[in-house]
Design a protein around this motif. Sequence first.
Motif, PDB file in Angstrom:
ATOM      1  N   ASN A  80       0.828  -1.201   0.000  1.00  9.34           N
ATOM      2  CA  ASN A  80       0.000   0.000   0.000  1.00  9.34           C
ATOM      3  C   ASN A  80       0.863   1.252   0.000  1.00  9.34           C
ATOM      4  O   ASN A  80       1.945   1.277   0.596  1.00  9.34           O
ATOM      5  CB  ASN A  80      -0.876   0.004   1.259  1.00  9.34           C
ATOM      6  CG  ASN A  80      -2.138   0.817   1.075  1.00  9.34           C
ATOM      7  OD1 ASN A  80      -2.305   1.504   0.081  1.00  9.34           O
ATOM      8  ND2 ASN A  80      -3.015   0.770   2.049  1.00  9.34           N
ATOM      9  N   ASN A  81       0.362   2.288  -0.691  1.00  7.16           N
ATOM     10  CA  ASN A  81       0.970   3.609  -0.573  1.00  7.16           C
ATOM     11  C   ASN A  81       0.383   4.314   0.638  1.00  7.16           C
ATOM     12  O   ASN A  81      -0.834   4.469   0.740  1.00  7.16           O
ATOM     13  CB  ASN A  81       0.679   4.449  -1.819  1.00  7.16           C
ATOM     14  CG  ASN A  81       1.423   3.960  -3.041  1.00  7.16           C
ATOM     15  OD1 ASN A  81       2.590   3.616  -2.955  1.00  7.16           O
ATOM     16  ND2 ASN A  81       0.759   3.942  -4.179  1.00  7.16           N
ATOM     17  N   TYR A  82       1.263   4.721   1.557  1.00 13.12           N
ATOM     18  CA  TYR A  82       0.811   5.456   2.741  1.00 13.12           C
ATOM     19  C   TYR A  82       2.029   6.255   3.198  1.00 13.12           C
ATOM     20  O   TYR A  82       2.777   5.832   4.075  1.00 13.12           O
ATOM     21  CB  TYR A  82       0.346   4.467   3.814  1.00 13.12           C
ATOM     22  CG  TYR A  82      -0.646   4.997   4.837  1.00 13.12           C
ATOM     23  CD1 TYR A  82      -0.807   6.356   5.097  1.00 13.12           C
ATOM     24  CD2 TYR A  82      -1.427   4.111   5.590  1.00 13.12           C
ATOM     25  CE1 TYR A  82      -1.703   6.802   6.032  1.00 13.12           C
ATOM     26  CE2 TYR A  82      -2.335   4.550   6.539  1.00 13.12           C
ATOM     27  CZ  TYR A  82      -2.470   5.898   6.758  1.00 13.12           C
ATOM     28  OH  TYR A  82      -3.367   6.358   7.708  1.00 13.12           O
ATOM     29  N   PHE A  85       3.887   6.869   6.480  1.00 14.42           N
ATOM     30  CA  PHE A  85       4.721   5.827   7.088  1.00 14.42           C
ATOM     31  C   PHE A  85       5.908   5.431   6.224  1.00 14.42           C
ATOM     32  O   PHE A  85       6.605   4.475   6.534  1.00 14.42           O
ATOM     33  CB  PHE A  85       3.863   4.599   7.405  1.00 14.42           C
ATOM     34  CG  PHE A  85       2.780   4.903   8.394  1.00 14.42           C
ATOM     35  CD1 PHE A  85       3.073   5.071   9.737  1.00 14.42           C
ATOM     36  CD2 PHE A  85       1.474   5.081   7.975  1.00 14.42           C
ATOM     37  CE1 PHE A  85       2.079   5.388  10.655  1.00 14.42           C
ATOM     38  CE2 PHE A  85       0.470   5.395   8.883  1.00 14.42           C
ATOM     39  CZ  PHE A  85       0.775   5.548  10.230  1.00 14.42           C
ATOM     40  N   GLY A  86       6.167   6.176   5.123  1.00 14.12           N
ATOM     41  CA  GLY A  86       7.334   5.915   4.303  1.00 14.12           C
ATOM     42  C   GLY A  86       6.997   5.703   2.843  1.00 14.12           C
ATOM     43  O   GLY A  86       5.834   5.561   2.460  1.00 14.12           O
ATOM     44  N   SER A  87       8.023   5.662   2.010  1.00 14.26           N
ATOM     45  CA  SER A  87       7.836   5.560   0.567  1.00 14.26           C
ATOM     46  C   SER A  87       7.688   4.124   0.091  1.00 14.26           C
ATOM     47  O   SER A  87       7.239   3.879  -1.032  1.00 14.26           O
ATOM     48  CB  SER A  87       9.016   6.205  -0.161  1.00 14.26           C
ATOM     49  OG  SER A  87      10.231   5.564   0.204  1.00 14.26           O
ATOM     50  N   SER A  88       8.064   3.162   0.910  1.00 15.00           N
ATOM     51  CA  SER A  88       7.911   1.761   0.547  1.00 15.00           C
ATOM     52  C   SER A  88       6.443   1.369   0.563  1.00 15.00           C
ATOM     53  O   SER A  88       5.623   1.964   1.270  1.00 15.00           O
ATOM     54  CB  SER A  88       8.683   0.878   1.529  1.00 15.00           C
ATOM     55  OG  SER A  88       8.293  -0.481   1.425  1.00 15.00           O
ATOM     56  N   LYS A  89       6.076   0.336  -0.203  1.00 15.62           N
ATOM     57  CA  LYS A  89       4.724  -0.222  -0.131  1.00 15.62           C
ATOM     58  C   LYS A  89       4.560  -1.075   1.127  1.00 15.62           C
ATOM     59  O   LYS A  89       3.449  -1.399   1.517  1.00 15.62           O
ATOM     60  CB  LYS A  89       4.442  -1.090  -1.355  1.00 15.62           C
ATOM     61  CG  LYS A  89       4.507  -0.363  -2.691  1.00 15.62           C
ATOM     62  CD  LYS A  89       3.265   0.452  -2.933  1.00 15.62           C
ATOM     63  CE  LYS A  89       3.208   0.940  -4.369  1.00 15.62           C
ATOM     64  NZ  LYS A  89       4.338   1.827  -4.728  1.00 15.62           N
ATOM     65  N   ARG A  90       5.660  -1.456   1.739  1.00 16.59           N
ATOM     66  CA  ARG A  90       5.616  -2.360   2.892  1.00 16.59           C
ATOM     67  C   ARG A  90       5.610  -1.568   4.188  1.00 16.59           C
ATOM     68  O   ARG A  90       6.575  -1.537   4.944  1.00 16.59           O
ATOM     69  CB  ARG A  90       6.812  -3.325   2.859  1.00 16.59           C
ATOM     70  CG  ARG A  90       6.969  -4.058   1.535  1.00 16.59           C
ATOM     71  CD  ARG A  90       5.788  -4.966   1.252  1.00 16.59           C
ATOM     72  NE  ARG A  90       5.942  -5.706  -0.008  1.00 16.59           N
ATOM     73  CZ  ARG A  90       5.041  -6.536  -0.511  1.00 16.59           C
ATOM     74  NH1 ARG A  90       3.906  -6.728   0.122  1.00 16.59           N
ATOM     75  NH2 ARG A  90       5.248  -7.160  -1.653  1.00 16.59           N
ATOM     76  N   ALA A  92       3.105  -1.803   6.587  1.00 13.96           N
ATOM     77  CA  ALA A  92       2.132  -2.340   7.540  1.00 13.96           C
ATOM     78  C   ALA A  92       2.654  -2.318   8.975  1.00 13.96           C
ATOM     79  O   ALA A  92       1.935  -1.933   9.902  1.00 13.96           O
ATOM     80  CB  ALA A  92       1.729  -3.759   7.140  1.00 13.96           C
ATOM     81  N   ALA A  93       3.898  -2.736   9.185  1.00 13.05           N
ATOM     82  CA  ALA A  93       4.441  -2.781  10.545  1.00 13.05           C
ATOM     83  C   ALA A  93       4.535  -1.381  11.140  1.00 13.05           C
ATOM     84  O   ALA A  93       4.196  -1.157  12.303  1.00 13.05           O
ATOM     85  CB  ALA A  93       5.809  -3.463  10.551  1.00 13.05           C
ATOM     86  N   ALA A  94       4.980  -0.420  10.335  1.00 14.24           N
ATOM     87  CA  ALA A  94       5.077   0.959  10.826  1.00 14.24           C
ATOM     88  C   ALA A  94       3.692   1.527  11.112  1.00 14.24           C
ATOM     89  O   ALA A  94       3.481   2.220  12.120  1.00 14.24           O
ATOM     90  CB  ALA A  94       5.805   1.824   9.805  1.00 14.24           C
ATOM     91  N   ALA A  95       2.710   1.230  10.261  1.00 12.94           N
ATOM     92  CA  ALA A  95       1.358   1.761  10.441  1.00 12.94           C
ATOM     93  C   ALA A  95       0.691   1.200  11.685  1.00 12.94           C
ATOM     94  O   ALA A  95      -0.144   1.880  12.302  1.00 12.94           O
ATOM     95  CB  ALA A  95       0.512   1.463   9.205  1.00 12.94           C
ATOM     96  N   ASP A  96       1.030  -0.022  12.078  1.00 11.14           N
ATOM     97  CA  ASP A  96       0.413  -0.618  13.262  1.00 11.14           C
ATOM     98  C   ASP A  96       0.747   0.145  14.538  1.00 11.14           C
ATOM     99  O   ASP A  96       0.096  -0.047  15.572  1.00 11.14           O
ATOM    100  CB  ASP A  96       0.854  -2.082  13.410  1.00 11.14           C
ATOM    101  CG  ASP A  96      -0.051  -3.024  12.627  1.00 11.14           C
ATOM    102  OD1 ASP A  96      -1.180  -2.616  12.295  1.00 11.14           O
ATOM    103  OD2 ASP A  96       0.367  -4.162  12.355  1.00 11.14           O
ATOM    104  N   LYS A  97       1.747   1.019  14.492  1.00  8.50           N
ATOM    105  CA  LYS A  97       2.116   1.789  15.682  1.00  8.50           C
ATOM    106  C   LYS A  97       1.231   3.025  15.870  1.00  8.50           C
ATOM    107  O   LYS A  97       1.322   3.705  16.896  1.00  8.50           O
ATOM    108  CB  LYS A  97       3.587   2.203  15.590  1.00  8.50           C
ATOM    109  CG  LYS A  97       4.527   1.001  15.592  1.00  8.50           C
ATOM    110  CD  LYS A  97       5.978   1.413  15.404  1.00  8.50           C
ATOM    111  CE  LYS A  97       6.879   0.181  15.344  1.00  8.50           C
ATOM    112  NZ  LYS A  97       8.294   0.555  15.073  1.00  8.50           N
TER     113      LYS A  97
END
Length: 320
Positions: A80-82, A85-90, A92-97
Amino acid sequence: MLIKRIHGWEIPESRVTDEHVFLNRRHFMGAAAGALALAAAGSARAEADPSAGLYPAPPNPAYADAGRPVTEAQYTTTFNNYYEFGSSKRIAAAADKLPIRPWEIVIDGEVEKPARWAIDDLLKAVTLEERIYRHRCVEAWSMVVPWTGFPVKRLVELAKPTSNARYIRFETFNRPDVAPGQKDGLFTSYPWPYVEGITMAEALNELPLLVTGAYGKPLPNSMGAPLRLHLPWKYGFKSIKGLVRVSFTADRPVSFWETLGPTEYGFWANVNPEVPHPRWSQESEQVLGSGERVPTLLYNGYGEQVAGLYAGLEAEKLFM
């Protein structure tokens, strides 16, 4: 004489989802989700979510089939683009915080009923439903997701906009303490918080959905919990996540990406295979999880529902 009306979203019969797969889709999705680590942290968070008992929501039969198979959750929740939480698509772990309780959404601007809603109080004021929608990124990848949420026009009803309201401006959180994209490196110069906008006419269409869940569960953080927007006929940069403010305005909002790249990202953002991004074609897309390359459909296949909104705007540039 039998006269068949051809709809813009129709696809060849050879690519239609098998009936037994559709009828048992919850079983197949559940099996897929259980086999993956949508599991671990995401699943535990869903169980602790005070809204978990609202899911799965009843499916809306008008949106029970997007014309393509549902994309497995293992792909959509981890790719996902978000940029918060960073430019990577990965991400999820950062977003869970990101803490999603307590969480408030401010409704303001040209409205009779300005309000500050706690997310769980807002969920009590609306009726959730499941809609299976396509999602198409301007980067030319796509997916199909069973979203849960409520129509944007229901929020319009709650806010009671005045006659001055012509647009809706959506704003996301600004939390550099937990969102590394808002704190470190290249992205600190970006115009945070993230902002998007739509017209009131678009908001009152049947399709726009304020999303609170996916795959029969509360929405994962990586997909925009606790509240995001989904406009299935637009490119994904018109799908703001982590909403904290909805403002009704007389003036057209300038979006985050329009500010950063005005020659590349326009206000309208309607999916159009005939209008290339300045750096790549939009004629086809790659289906996430399958690797299949398929032709892109005008308005992402939803032209029958939305094309009338744009009569007279044919000269508009950037994804009209």
